[in-house]
Structure formats: structure tokens, C-alpha cells
Design an enzyme around this catalytic site. Structure first.
Site, short mmCIF file in Angstrom:
data_model
loop_
_atom_site.label_atom_id
_atom_site.label_comp_id
_atom_site.label_asym_id
_atom_site.label_seq_id
_atom_site.Cartn_x
_atom_site.Cartn_y
_atom_site.Cartn_z
N GLU A 139 20.96 -29.71 28.95
CA GLU A 139 20.09 -31.05 28.85
C GLU A 139 19.31 -31.48 29.88
OE1 GLU A 139 19.52 -31.46 26.08
OE2 GLU A 139 20.63 -32.91 24.82
N THR A 191 11.30 -35.04 25.60
CA THR A 191 12.38 -35.85 25.91
C THR A 191 12.08 -36.68 27.42
OG1 THR A 191 13.96 -34.88 24.63
CG2 THR A 191 14.69 -36.36 26.04
#
Ligand code: HSE
Length: 318
Positions: A139, A191
Site C-alpha cells: 500500500e 489513490t
């Protein structure tokens, strides 16, 4: 943390896993709430090697990097290799069905799937918390920040509350068997970009409203209180900023609620929008409403009508 070792013979077999999509934030719980979906999911095959390297084969058309340092699954496997005393490596085939940049946990599926598959091959020597830690390296690569609201439900299944990531404190929350409808308008929202546009300061009155909603949503899940879940699916902090990136967002949200959805909002960092419904008939009506809106706007889309995945990453073949 110390080094870990394992004593199985190297190079035996491989493992195939399914790694589910996830909805992070659940509207009010930015970075701290998420749930796993039964569809879509990625398929990954992982083999153990007796050399410290990671070999990546992409079996889809997304052209993701194959250099391990630049690949979400790759950096997770490298972090596992670093933790091992034994000289080991991994060869991995990735067949993504969760489109990168969709907002339904594409990077988390790669990261969590790689961590669970590797752990399985090593004889399950790592705890779920350790797997979340490894997977958060993926991530970090994808979004610039470690967050676990996709990773935790992806690994554990169901609904996860990430009370804290330093130190890691993840709580699994029971939930009613809700239906989830997702529409993915075919635009990409990175993101990292969707995080950069957020304000760093918020008003106390907004914070009060938001933590009331978070507590309400968690209580609603635990008590199977569908009305409370619906009322609590409200975000006064993130959604007003991010929804600008999603064409038709207000119309989709309002019309889906009119059609009977309990509520919903942006899935993760978008552009997907999700809605929770109490039964399949409502979830399917909600899907028709989503299609109508995007047909009218003239943007391509994918939709999913699915349920909450209770298992998380699943080993399907050895
Ligand atoms: N909580 C993260 C965000 C999820 O909203 O940026 C990203 O999928």
C-alpha cells in the site's frame, strides 16, 4: 523484529489463491474501516524458490511493472524474504480482475494475496497482524502511505476496524448479511492523487459529526440495526472533497437511496461508488439505477452485485 525460519523442503509445489476486492473507509471511517467483497477477486499462483529473488509474471492486460521493487506484490514478497533466515524467493503469476485505480482495493488484493500465499508456502509461520504489516508495504508503494483499511478485510474477511496502525490494533466486526452494489465508472483515480487533495485540518464540529457516525456504523453492524447503519453512512469530511472527482456522484447516491439502498458513498478513494442493501432484490434495483445514471452521462462502467466476503484471501489449490 528477529529473523524467522522454516524447515519445509524448498521448491515443493505452489499455491493458488483468490484475493478479494474490498471497500475501504465505509463512507465515514477514512483509513479505519473496510469490508471484503465476494466479487471481484484476483487470482494469484505463487511458488517457493531456493534463491533470494522475486520473479513476477502478469497474466492480465494491465501492464503493471514486473520489477519486484516497483510491483505491489513484489515489495511485499521482498519484505518477507528479508525477514527469513533461510535463502528463499518466490515466483508469482498475477491475474488481476480488480482494475488498478478502481477504488475497490486492487493494490491491497495484490499485496494481501502475496502475503497470505507466501505464508502458506512457509507453513503459516506469520500471524495475521504480521501479514498485515508485510502487506502494508504494498500500500505504501501504491499510495505513498501505509493504511490497512483494504488490507485487513482482504486478509481477514468481513468488516474490519483498524483502531490503530502504530502499534497495529485490528478489530473484526460482525455484520448482518448485507448485499453490496458497486459501480465502477471507467475513469482512473489514483489513490495518491485522491489523498493529496484532502485538507489537513478539519473543524471540530465536523469531527464530532464524523465520530458520531463511525460509532453509529460500528454499533449498527454489531447490533444488526439496519436503520442505524443507513443513518451513519454519512461523511462530512472526505466525501465533499473527493466526490468532485466522480462524475454523477450526487445523482447516483441520491437515486440509489431513493431506490431503497441503506446508504453508501465513495468506495475507498474512488471512482467506484458502493451501496449497501438489505436484500438482493434491492441491490439489483440499485444496480439498475447506477446503470441508468451512467448511461445518461455517457461514461462506461462496470457493476457488481455481491455480498460481504467472510473468508478473506482463500487458498483454492496447492
Ligand atoms: N483509506 C484509503 C483512502 C483507501 O481513502 O485513501 C484507499 O483505497
Amino acid at each position: 523484529m528477529g529473523k524467522s525460519s522454516y524447515s519445509s523442503p524448498l521448491g515443493v509445489g505452489g499455491v493458488t489463491i483468490h484475493s478479494p476486492g474490498t471497500v475501504a473507509n465505509l463512507v465515514c471511517g477514512f483509513d479505519i474501516l473496510g469490508l471484503a467483497l465476494n466479487a471481484p477477486y484476483d487470482v494469484m499462483k505463487v511458488k517457493l524458490l531456493d534463491d533470494s529473488k522475486v520473479i513476477i509474471h502478469n497474466k492480465d492486460s494491465f501492464n503493471l511493472p514486473t520489477e519486484p521493487e516497483r510491483n505491489v506484490a513484489g515489495v511485499v514478497l521482498l519484505s518477507i524474504i528479508e525477514r527469513m533466515e533461510n535463502k528463499i524467493g518466490f515466483e508469482i503469476e498475477i491475474e488481476k480482475h480488480i482494475k488498478p485505480g478502481s477504488g475497490i482495493g486492487s493494490s491491497a488484493a495484490s499485496a494481501a494475496g502475496a502475503a497470505v500465499a507466501a505464508n502458506h508456502l512457509l507453513g503459516n509461520i506469520f500471524s495475521n497482524d504480521e501479514l498485515v504489516q508485510f502487506a502494508m508495504n504494498g500500500e505504501k508503494l501504491a499510495s505513498g502511505v501505509k493504511h490497512a483499511d483494504n488490507i485487513a478485510p482482504c486478509i481477514l474477511g468481513g468488516v474490519s476496524l483498524i483502531r490503530c496502525i502504530h502499534p497495529l490494533d485490528i478489530v473484526s466486526i460482525s455484520s448482518p448479511d448485507l448485499f453490496v452494489t458497486v459501480v465502477h465508472p471507467q475513469i482512473e483515480v489514483r489513490t495518491s492523487d485522491a489523498r493529496q487533495i484532502l485538507r489537513q485540518q478539519i473543524l471540530l464540529k465536523d469531527a464530532i459529526r464524523q465520530w458520531g457516525n463511525i460509532a453509529g456504523l460500528v454499533t449498527g453492524f454489531l447490533k444488526n440495526d439496519l436503520e442505524l447503519i443507513g443513518r451513519s453512512l454519512e461523511d462530512v469530511i472526505i466525501e465533499p472533497v473527493r466526490s468532485i472527482l466522480i462524475p454523477g456522484f450526487d445523482e447516483v447516491k441520491n437515486k440509489c437511496k431513493e431506490a431503497g439502498a441503506l446508504g453508501g458513498g465513495i468506495s475507498g478513494s474512488g471512482p467506484s461508488v458502493f451501496m449497501l442493501s438489505k436484500d438482493e432484490a434491492t441491490a439489483t434495483t440499485v444496480e439498475s439505477v447506477m446503470k441508468e445514471v451512467y448511461n445518461k452521462i455517457g461514461i462506461d462502467y462496470n457493476t457488481y452485485v455481491t455480498t460481504i466476503n467472510k473468508k478473506g484471501v482463500e487458498v483454492v489449490a496447492e
